[in-house]
Scaffold this active site. Sequence first.
Site, PDB file in Angstrom:
ATOM      1  N   ASN A   1       0.807  -1.231   0.000  1.00 47.47           N
ATOM      2  CA  ASN A   1       0.000   0.000   0.000  1.00 47.47           C
ATOM      3  C   ASN A   1       0.836   1.275   0.000  1.00 47.47           C
ATOM      4  OD1 ASN A   1      -2.351   1.864   0.871  1.00 47.47           O
ATOM      5  ND2 ASN A   1      -0.910   1.969   2.597  1.00 47.47           N
TER       6      ASN A   1
ATOM      7  N   SER B   1       4.818   5.863 -12.489  1.00 45.73           N
ATOM      8  CA  SER B   1       5.172   4.780 -11.551  1.00 45.73           C
ATOM      9  C   SER B   1       3.960   3.892 -11.263  1.00 45.73           C
ATOM     10  CB  SER B   1       5.745   5.348 -10.246  1.00 45.73           C
ATOM     11  OG  SER B   1       4.752   6.061  -9.525  1.00 45.73           O
ATOM     12  N   LYS B   2       2.786   4.485 -11.153  1.00 45.49           N
ATOM     13  CA  LYS B   2       1.584   3.700 -10.855  1.00 45.49           C
ATOM     14  C   LYS B   2       1.125   2.899 -12.090  1.00 45.49           C
ATOM     15  CE  LYS B   2       0.692   4.729  -6.459  1.00 45.49           C
ATOM     16  NZ  LYS B   2       0.732   3.717  -5.393  1.00 45.49           N
TER      17      LYS B   2
ATOM     18  N   SER C   1      -3.535   3.531  -8.325  1.00 44.65           N
ATOM     19  CA  SER C   1      -4.247   4.821  -8.367  1.00 44.65           C
ATOM     20  C   SER C   1      -4.957   4.943  -9.712  1.00 44.65           C
ATOM     21  CB  SER C   1      -3.222   5.960  -8.234  1.00 44.65           C
ATOM     22  OG  SER C   1      -3.819   7.205  -8.514  1.00 44.65           O
TER      23      SER C   1
ATOM     24  N   TYR D   1       4.612  10.316 -10.662  1.00 48.74           N
ATOM     25  CA  TYR D   1       3.652   9.480  -9.919  1.00 48.74           C
ATOM     26  C   TYR D   1       2.803   8.651 -10.890  1.00 48.74           C
ATOM     27  CZ  TYR D   1      -0.207   8.334  -6.722  1.00 48.74           C
ATOM     28  OH  TYR D   1      -1.159   7.677  -5.975  1.00 48.74           O
TER      29      TYR D   1
HETATM   30  N1  LIG Z   1      -5.149   9.563  -0.951  1.00 57.72           N
HETATM   31  C1  LIG Z   1      -5.402   9.539  -2.259  1.00 57.72           C
HETATM   32  O1  LIG Z   1      -6.092  10.435  -2.806  1.00 57.72           O
HETATM   33  C2  LIG Z   1      -4.879   8.402  -3.101  1.00 57.72           C
HETATM   34  C3  LIG Z   1      -5.386   8.272  -4.417  1.00 57.72           C
HETATM   35  C4  LIG Z   1      -4.930   7.236  -5.203  1.00 57.72           C
HETATM   36  C5  LIG Z   1      -3.998   6.342  -4.712  1.00 57.72           C
HETATM   37  N2  LIG Z   1      -3.513   6.488  -3.437  1.00 57.72           N
HETATM   38  C6  LIG Z   1      -2.505   5.514  -2.994  1.00 57.72           C
HETATM   39  O2  LIG Z   1      -2.886   4.970  -1.743  1.00 57.72           O
HETATM   40  C7  LIG Z   1      -1.718   4.517  -1.052  1.00 57.72           C
HETATM   41  C8  LIG Z   1      -1.799   4.969   0.402  1.00 57.72           C
HETATM   42  O3  LIG Z   1      -1.767   6.385   0.426  1.00 57.72           O
HETATM   43  P1  LIG Z   1      -2.601   7.256   1.470  1.00 57.72           P
HETATM   44  O4  LIG Z   1      -3.552   8.073   0.702  1.00 57.72           O
HETATM   45  O5  LIG Z   1      -3.091   6.430   2.575  1.00 57.72           O
HETATM   46  O6  LIG Z   1      -1.452   8.271   1.938  1.00 57.72           O
HETATM   47  P2  LIG Z   1      -0.728   8.529   3.338  1.00 57.72           P
HETATM   48  O7  LIG Z   1      -1.737   8.694   4.403  1.00 57.72           O
HETATM   49  O8  LIG Z   1       0.224   9.636   3.047  1.00 57.72           O
HETATM   50  O9  LIG Z   1       0.076   7.175   3.603  1.00 57.72           O
HETATM   51  C9  LIG Z   1       1.215   6.818   2.874  1.00 57.72           C
HETATM   52  C10 LIG Z   1       1.894   5.701   3.625  1.00 57.72           C
HETATM   53  O10 LIG Z   1       3.017   5.237   2.852  1.00 57.72           O
HETATM   54  C11 LIG Z   1       4.138   5.174   3.702  1.00 57.72           C
HETATM   55  N3  LIG Z   1       5.359   5.410   2.929  1.00 57.72           N
HETATM   56  C12 LIG Z   1       5.543   6.311   1.935  1.00 57.72           C
HETATM   57  N4  LIG Z   1       6.802   6.236   1.470  1.00 57.72           N
HETATM   58  C13 LIG Z   1       7.419   5.266   2.192  1.00 57.72           C
HETATM   59  C14 LIG Z   1       8.727   4.737   2.190  1.00 57.72           C
HETATM   60  N5  LIG Z   1       9.667   5.172   1.345  1.00 57.72           N
HETATM   61  N6  LIG Z   1       9.039   3.757   3.077  1.00 57.72           N
HETATM   62  C15 LIG Z   1       8.099   3.309   3.948  1.00 57.72           C
HETATM   63  N7  LIG Z   1       6.836   3.764   3.992  1.00 57.72           N
HETATM   64  C16 LIG Z   1       6.506   4.743   3.120  1.00 57.72           C
HETATM   65  C17 LIG Z   1       3.920   6.262   4.741  1.00 57.72           C
HETATM   66  O11 LIG Z   1       4.702   5.936   5.875  1.00 57.72           O
HETATM   67  P3  LIG Z   1       5.215   7.041   6.965  1.00 57.72           P
HETATM   68  O12 LIG Z   1       4.132   8.063   7.093  1.00 57.72           O
HETATM   69  O13 LIG Z   1       5.395   6.198   8.191  1.00 57.72           O
HETATM   70  O14 LIG Z   1       6.469   7.596   6.431  1.00 57.72           O
HETATM   71  C18 LIG Z   1       2.422   6.139   4.984  1.00 57.72           C
HETATM   72  O15 LIG Z   1       2.156   5.122   5.915  1.00 57.72           O
HETATM   73  C19 LIG Z   1      -0.520   5.075  -1.822  1.00 57.72           C
HETATM   74  O16 LIG Z   1       0.071   4.042  -2.589  1.00 57.72           O
HETATM   75  C20 LIG Z   1      -1.135   6.113  -2.741  1.00 57.72           C
HETATM   76  O17 LIG Z   1      -0.397   6.262  -3.937  1.00 57.72           O
HETATM   77  C21 LIG Z   1      -3.928   7.497  -2.627  1.00 57.72           C
END
Ligand SMILES: NC(=O)c1ccc[n+]([C@@H]2O[C@H](COP(=O)([O-])OP(=O)(O)OC[C@H]3O[C@@H](n4cnc5c(N)ncnc54)[C@H](OP(=O)(O)O)[C@@H]3O)[C@@H](O)[C@H]2O)c1
Length: 254
Positions: free
Chosen positions: A90, A158-159, A140, A155
């Site tokens: 994730n 990569s996705k 995504s 981004y």
């Molecule tokens: N929110 C959106 O609108 C959205 C839309 C489409 C897709 N997504 C995808 O959903 C997934 C989860 O994102 P989210 O929205 O829940 O965002 P988030 O709340 O910012 O969470 C991102 C998570 O990824 C971890 N992370 C990022 N880079 C890392 C690294 N290099 N090593 C270890 N951990 C890492 C962070 O860990 P720490 O905080 O502990 O560093 C955090 O737990 C992602 O893959 C994102 O691309 C999100």
Amino acid sequence: MDFNNKVIVITGASSGIGAAAALLYAKQSAKVVLVGRNEESLNKVAKQCEDIKGFKPLVIKAELSNDDDVQSIVTKTIDKFGHIDVLVNNAGVGTRGSIFDGVELLDRAIATNLRAVYHLTSLAAPHLIKTKGNIVNVSSVAALRPIKDVDYLPYCVSKAALDQFTRCVALELGRHGVRVNSVNPGGTRTPFAETAGFSKQQVSELYKNRNESYPLGKMAESEEVADLILYLSNDRARSITGSIYVIDNGEILV
Ligand SMILES: NC(=O)c1ccc[n+]([C@@H]2O[C@H](COP(=O)([O-])OP(=O)(O)OC[C@H]3O[C@@H](n4cnc5c(N)ncnc54)[C@H](OP(=O)(O)O)[C@@H]3O)[C@@H](O)[C@H]2O)c1
């Protein structure tokens, strides 16, 4: 959905969608392994999980762009539980930038959003074959079409690569009884945009625009995306592999 005694490794479990998934798995009696960098946040999520059914999650602090850290996720999980049933890839980073901003941004996006997933999957696969387990990658809608309102080229690329990884690995691991699927969210209310460098004001404008422009007139909540992750990783989805599941309030329709 029953996950009793199942060992679920979730990357990016310290925040947003990963944290929501950890709580839902804990409610279904799973043994969760929480991976992230922010120890304080990981421990908070771990405490919330423990409060649900009394089972203490394994917390692993790992920087996913570091190969030794990635290796430690599998080693520590096997040392503690002896097996892995589900891997939820994730964690992701919202690297912004245009074609004029240099190739380093692509390296940064690929390191977390693709290379780490590739590496962790390769190390977990032998264990998933033993349990006939499965993998859910969190991609995504940006994999399926460019994002219109901001420069998000690294981004998006990569996705898109991650989605092809999902299909290719599903084909390869299918013959071993291991399923691999993808959940592709649209705009979801998490700290993601702020972590990607948007100010609080920009985030609130972005959310307002999204709420107004999406066909269903709203963004998704983390728990809804987590629900889909749980479904795909459950035996109910036993005939589903190599599939890309969009959850986006209709975002890609407009
Ligand atoms: N929110 C959106 O609108 C959205 C839309 C489409 C897709 N997504 C995808 O959903 C997934 C989860 O994102 P989210 O929205 O829940 O965002 P988030 O709340 O910012 O969470 C991102 C998570 O990824 C971890 N992370 C990022 N880079 C890392 C690294 N290099 N090593 C270890 N951990 C890492 C962070 O860990 P720490 O905080 O502990 O560093 C955090 O737990 C992602 O893959 C994102 O691309 C999100």
